[in-house]
Write a protein that holds these residues in place. Structure first.
Motif, PDB file in Angstrom:
ATOM      1  N   VAL A 185      13.172  -7.254  -2.339  1.00 54.20           N
ATOM      2  CA  VAL A 185      13.291  -5.806  -2.514  1.00 54.20           C
ATOM      3  C   VAL A 185      11.960  -5.313  -3.062  1.00 54.20           C
ATOM      4  CG1 VAL A 185      14.476  -3.947  -3.746  1.00 54.20           C
ATOM      5  CG2 VAL A 185      15.769  -5.958  -2.983  1.00 54.20           C
ATOM      6  N   VAL A 186      11.300  -4.439  -2.324  1.00 55.94           N
ATOM      7  CA  VAL A 186      10.005  -3.912  -2.759  1.00 55.94           C
ATOM      8  C   VAL A 186      10.225  -2.506  -3.316  1.00 55.94           C
ATOM      9  CG1 VAL A 186       7.601  -3.519  -2.150  1.00 55.94           C
ATOM     10  CG2 VAL A 186       8.919  -5.242  -0.912  1.00 55.94           C
ATOM     11  N   ASN A 187       9.868  -2.323  -4.572  1.00 57.02           N
ATOM     12  CA  ASN A 187      10.193  -1.087  -5.277  1.00 57.02           C
ATOM     13  C   ASN A 187       8.909  -0.380  -5.732  1.00 57.02           C
ATOM     14  OD1 ASN A 187      11.951   0.809  -6.342  1.00 57.02           O
ATOM     15  ND2 ASN A 187      12.238  -0.279  -8.271  1.00 57.02           N
ATOM     16  N   LYS A 188       9.039   0.927  -5.956  1.00 62.37           N
ATOM     17  CA  LYS A 188       7.956   1.743  -6.512  1.00 62.37           C
ATOM     18  C   LYS A 188       6.697   1.715  -5.636  1.00 62.37           C
ATOM     19  CE  LYS A 188       9.627   1.088 -11.238  1.00 62.37           C
ATOM     20  NZ  LYS A 188       9.276   0.792 -12.645  1.00 62.37           N
ATOM     21  N   ILE A 189       6.904   1.858  -4.339  1.00 61.66           N
ATOM     22  CA  ILE A 189       5.774   1.861  -3.402  1.00 61.66           C
ATOM     23  C   ILE A 189       5.053   3.213  -3.482  1.00 61.66           C
ATOM     24  CG2 ILE A 189       5.103   1.607  -0.984  1.00 61.66           C
ATOM     25  CD1 ILE A 189       7.693   0.017  -0.566  1.00 61.66           C
ATOM     26  N   PRO A 190       3.768   3.227  -3.772  1.00 62.34           N
ATOM     27  CA  PRO A 190       3.030   4.496  -3.860  1.00 62.34           C
ATOM     28  C   PRO A 190       3.079   5.267  -2.532  1.00 62.34           C
ATOM     29  CG  PRO A 190       1.754   2.705  -4.804  1.00 62.34           C
ATOM     30  CD  PRO A 190       2.922   2.078  -4.115  1.00 62.34           C
ATOM     31  N   PRO A 191       3.055   6.591  -2.599  1.00 63.16           N
ATOM     32  CA  PRO A 191       3.176   7.399  -1.382  1.00 63.16           C
ATOM     33  C   PRO A 191       2.040   7.210  -0.387  1.00 63.16           C
ATOM     34  CG  PRO A 191       2.694   8.780  -3.302  1.00 63.16           C
ATOM     35  CD  PRO A 191       3.041   7.423  -3.819  1.00 63.16           C
ATOM     36  N   ASN A 218      10.138  10.822  -7.324  1.00 55.10           N
ATOM     37  CA  ASN A 218      10.112  11.798  -8.411  1.00 55.10           C
ATOM     38  C   ASN A 218      11.512  12.030  -8.966  1.00 55.10           C
ATOM     39  OD1 ASN A 218       7.327  12.212  -8.238  1.00 55.10           O
ATOM     40  ND2 ASN A 218       7.542  13.836  -6.712  1.00 55.10           N
ATOM     41  N   GLU A 219      12.514  12.008  -8.072  1.00 57.59           N
ATOM     42  CA  GLU A 219      13.899  12.205  -8.528  1.00 57.59           C
ATOM     43  C   GLU A 219      14.339  11.071  -9.453  1.00 57.59           C
ATOM     44  OE1 GLU A 219      13.798  14.014  -4.303  1.00 57.59           O
ATOM     45  OE2 GLU A 219      12.894  12.333  -5.371  1.00 57.59           O
TER      46      GLU A 219
END
Length: 255
Positions: A185-191, A218-219
């Motif tokens: 699970v890859v989390n917090k991927i920058p935009p 952001n949510e």
């Protein structure tokens, strides 16, 4: 017998506990009876996602492991705290945030075999379909126990160089322990990152499927652990990803 899903990360700050809580919630929404155990005894906090504070917890996993409390007496039905009605149930076994209990664990440790016994009793007493184990980050005796008894493992990481090496080591250990189903699970991927490129790069590096990609949200940041994201934002793309992650972890396990 219940299916045991462990949610683990090599380092802290990956969003592991949020992943555990949201998995439990979406599984309950599908009608399942779900147990959730916070085995991150050294730095507990998953109870906060369900609107509980330390003073709300009268009995915890610490009381079971270190004292004479029955595991059944530590269970809290957090279904009413999900924020939306669900067809199933979520039962939480929290860990204590009390300084004395934390000090005892850090000083003396605990019997990991008793933890296994507690899982079994919890499953039987509450007729659980699924048990979600929120682990302590890193590699220790408790982690190895959780991996050994797991039917599925969600290994949470960020697209960060410090996560890559540790995740690779943890993955190899899980494979050596023959965990039946392992997913990244890859989390917090920058935009600014290409999601599909991140997935392809990580799958090639680890030869393991990436089952979920979660962008920086952001949510999620605004929610600030004050609730279960999938319940607060049921139509959000990330909630769909949580549901697909749950289905992926259970696939090929006859569920």
């Amino acid at each position: 017998m219940a299916t045991i899903i462990s949610v683990h990360s090599y380092r802290g700050g990956t969003g592991k506990s949020n992943t555990s809580a949201n998995l439990a919630a979406v599984l309950a929404a599908s009608g399942r009876r779900v147990g959730l155990v916070d085995t991150d005894i050294q730095s507990p906090g998953i109870h906060i996602l369900f609107g509980l504070r330390g003073e709300n917890i009268t009995k915890s996993l610490n009381d079971y492991l270190l004292h004479d409390t029955k595991i059944e007496d530590t269970v809290i039905d957090v279904t009413p705290h999900l924020g939306l009605p669900v067809k199933g149930k979520v039962f939480l076994v929290p860990s204590s945030i009390h300084p004395t209990e934390l000090a005892l664990v850090l000083r003396d440790g605990y019997d990991v075999d008793k933890l296994t016994e507690g899982f079994k009793t919890f499953i039987e007493a509450y007729k659980l379909d699924i048990l979600v184990v929120d682990t302590h980050p890193g590699l220790n005796e408790e982690t190895l126990l959780a991996l050994t008894i797991s039917d599925a493992l969600a290994l949470v990481m960020r697209p960060d160089q410090q996560d890559y090496e540790g995740t690779g080591v943890t993955l190899k250990i899980a494979q050596m322990l023959d965990v039946p189903r392992i997913k990244l699970v890859v989390n917090k991927i920058p935009p600014l990152m290409d999601m599909e490129a991140v997935k392809a790069q990580i799958e090639e590096a680890y030869s393991c499927e990436v089952a979920a990609l979660f962008p920086h949200s952001n949510e999620m940041m605004m929610l600030g652990s004050a609730g279960i994201f999938a319940m607060r934002y049921p139509e959000h793309p990330m909630t769909k990803e949580y549901k697909e992650l749950a289905a992926n972890l259970l696939r090929q396990l006859n569920l």
